[in-house]
Design a protein around this motif. Structure first.
Motif, PDB file in Angstrom:
ATOM      1  N   MET A  63      -1.455  -0.445   3.184  1.00  0.00           N
ATOM      2  CA  MET A  63      -2.726   0.256   3.006  1.00  0.00           C
ATOM      3  C   MET A  63      -2.544   1.637   2.391  1.00  0.00           C
ATOM      4  O   MET A  63      -3.385   2.091   1.624  1.00  0.00           O
ATOM      5  N   GLU A  65      -0.368   2.472   0.173  1.00  0.00           N
ATOM      6  CA  GLU A  65      -0.238   2.260  -1.266  1.00  0.00           C
ATOM      7  C   GLU A  65      -1.595   1.960  -1.888  1.00  0.00           C
ATOM      8  O   GLU A  65      -1.931   2.462  -2.973  1.00  0.00           O
ATOM      9  N   ASP A  66      -2.409   1.155  -1.218  1.00  0.00           N
ATOM     10  CA  ASP A  66      -3.745   0.845  -1.736  1.00  0.00           C
ATOM     11  C   ASP A  66      -4.609   2.107  -1.792  1.00  0.00           C
ATOM     12  O   ASP A  66      -5.357   2.318  -2.756  1.00  0.00           O
ATOM     13  N   ARG A  69      -3.782   4.270  -4.733  1.00  0.00           N
ATOM     14  CA  ARG A  69      -4.353   3.734  -5.971  1.00  0.00           C
ATOM     15  C   ARG A  69      -5.846   4.057  -6.048  1.00  0.00           C
ATOM     16  O   ARG A  69      -6.372   4.357  -7.121  1.00  0.00           O
TER      17      ARG A  69
END
Length: 245
Positions: A63, A65-66, A69
């Motif tokens: 999460m 990393e998400d 982004r």
């Protein structure tokens, strides 16, 4: 005389993309060193041993990393919602840091401050302190904002944006001499940012230094001459007010 309304943080965000970005910090963690290639497995005997599969990554790591982004894609409101959902599963300092920035960029300054209240010192980077200070400034707590920007400058003293916002916080606190010092430091690092010149002039004027104020205002007029419409309100204010007196 009380100076006219300064270019406050919302004005800067809408009028100066150069000041919209947060201080540059490393957001994505460095990649782990590459693992050496595994040796070819020997032929298994008839009763092969049970292979052990690699453990999946923790949900929070995925999460994070998400969320990064989403931050890069400027999906601030959505990112704040997702970050809160992740934190409901368990505390995570990296997610909370991202929530502070998501909320501040989305204009939810109270939410940003609430998220920051649980951050330990190890998670208060220059970038995070910037957004805490920015939110404090928007909520009218200039003294707290100045404290956060000052702490951020201890880690990133070559960032003109931090010096500029420190100057704004000091200006809002009525500490015009210190504000001018901060604006001068910002100008050394970014000589032609109009907001620096404009607010320097306002603080000089508040101190009764009219000629120094006019010199700063003339610099503002010079650096905005190529894009007068972008700063039309401020140019009109100076031409009909400070520079005509």
């Amino acid at each position: 005389a009380t100076p006219a309304q300064s270019l406050t943080a919302p004005d800067v965000v809408s009028e100066s993309p150069a000041l919209l970005r947060a201080p540059t910090v490393e957001v994505t963690p460095s990649a782990p060193p590459a693992k050496p290639a595994a040796a070819a497995a020997p032929e298994e005997p008839p009763r092969a041993r049970t292979a052990v599969s690699a453990a999946p990554r923790p949900v929070n790591d995925v999460m994070v990393e998400d969320l990064r982004r989403m931050l890069a894609a400027a999906r601030y409101s959505e990112g704040a919602v997702v970050a809160k959902q992740v934190l409901e599963q368990g505390e995570n300092g990296q997610v909370r840091v991202l929530l502070v920035e998501f909320a501040a960029r989305a204009g939810d300054y109270t939410g940003a401050m609430a998220a920051a209240s649980s951050l330990g010192p190890e998670h208060r980077s220059a970038n995070t302190r910037f957004w805490i200070g920015y939110s404090s400034l928007q909520l009218g707590d200039a003294a707290a904002a100045a404290q956060e920007f000052g702490a951020a400058l201890l880690r990133d003293a070559e960032n003109p944006q931090l010096w500029f916002y420190q100057g704004l916080a000091l200006q809002e606190s009525g500490r015009h001499g210190q504000a001018i010092d901060a604006f001068h430091r910002a100008r050394e690092l970014a000589p032609d940012l109009p907001e620096i010149a404009y607010n320097t002039g306002l603080s000089w004027w508040a101190l009764g230094e009219r000629e120094r104020a006019r010199a700063a205002f003339r610099h503002f007029m010079s650096v905005t001459a190529a894009a007068p419409q972008r700063y039309a309100a401020q140019r009109e204010r100076l031409l009909t007010g400070y520079l005509s007196r």
